[in-house]
Design an enzyme around this catalytic site. Sequence first.
Site, PDB file in Angstrom:
ATOM      1  N   SER A 261      -8.067   8.136   8.568  1.00  0.00           N
ATOM      2  CA  SER A 261      -6.709   7.686   8.850  1.00  0.00           C
ATOM      3  C   SER A 261      -5.834   7.879   7.616  1.00  0.00           C
ATOM      4  O   SER A 261      -6.318   7.827   6.479  1.00  0.00           O
ATOM      5  CB  SER A 261      -6.705   6.204   9.237  1.00  0.00           C
ATOM      6  OG  SER A 261      -5.383   5.700   9.351  1.00  0.00           O
TER       7      SER A 261
ATOM      8  N   TYR B 289      -9.099  -2.397   7.132  1.00  0.00           N
ATOM      9  CA  TYR B 289      -9.017  -1.106   7.811  1.00  0.00           C
ATOM     10  C   TYR B 289      -8.769   0.041   6.830  1.00  0.00           C
ATOM     11  O   TYR B 289      -9.497   1.037   6.812  1.00  0.00           O
ATOM     12  CB  TYR B 289      -7.915  -1.143   8.871  1.00  0.00           C
ATOM     13  CG  TYR B 289      -7.834   0.123   9.694  1.00  0.00           C
ATOM     14  CD1 TYR B 289      -8.692   0.330  10.761  1.00  0.00           C
ATOM     15  CD2 TYR B 289      -6.896   1.119   9.399  1.00  0.00           C
ATOM     16  CE1 TYR B 289      -8.628   1.482  11.519  1.00  0.00           C
ATOM     17  CE2 TYR B 289      -6.828   2.274  10.154  1.00  0.00           C
ATOM     18  CZ  TYR B 289      -7.692   2.459  11.212  1.00  0.00           C
ATOM     19  OH  TYR B 289      -7.625   3.609  11.953  1.00  0.00           O
TER      20      TYR B 289
END
Length: 268
Positions: free
Chosen positions: A142, A156
């Site tokens: 990501s 995350y």
Amino acid sequence: MSPPARTVLVTGASAGIGAAVARVYAAAGWDLVLTARRRAPLEALAAELTAAHDCTVTVLTADLADPDAPDRLVADLSARGLTVDGLVNNAGFSRTAGFLNTDPAQHAAMIRVMLTAPVALCRRLAPGMVERGFGRILNVSSLAGQMPATGGDTLYGPIKSFLTKATAGLHLELRGTGVHVTALCPGYTLTEFHDVNGTRDQVSAAYPAWMWQSADHVAQVGYRACEANRPKVAPGLMNNLLAALAKYLPDAVALRMVGGHAKRLKRI
């Protein structure tokens, strides 16, 4: 006689980027093994791909939050006589309620699904690829892994940062073996991801439409980058500019900017 089709294992294939990547590989002539927790959407996707591309699609349900899932998945592949030539580590989720407000079991599950399981599957499947002189490993990371830390979804970004850097290391280690290793680092993508973590309304209001990309586009970019054996790819000019900006901003400035963004999301 044409050579047998290659087979790619796609985790988190029930929707979003995982399903889109499966479609790209099927269109390129690969057979597939699709895995996720939910069987029904996997079977629907398998039927779609088989009809559209006359490929062989195997469905295996697995919950990668289970520490034993990678071993069981590899054993199941072996029992079925399946040789895995490609691996797409895509499964993932996030929790945005805050570090102290999230059940520790959920944090442990995040780490297993997005960090431990990809490492385990790479370690178990890459040796066979090296031995055969051909392989493709696409780890879906990501843009968050290249940005400053954020509050709320505290783990995350760090998890994705680990995955991106580990992918780069494996890319270097396997260079020249015929095994391509790439980290795909998308920004905001139109999938179920934000519906599942409960932030769909917030992120839709906070980010303009032009910042969002389709899962199909992200999947195509990832596939092409892996075929070209690029260590990392971030789809979209804006995402690359954001990553470059974050790299050179002083930590204090970057954290202040991200902290302000997090507060805006909480107020929406």
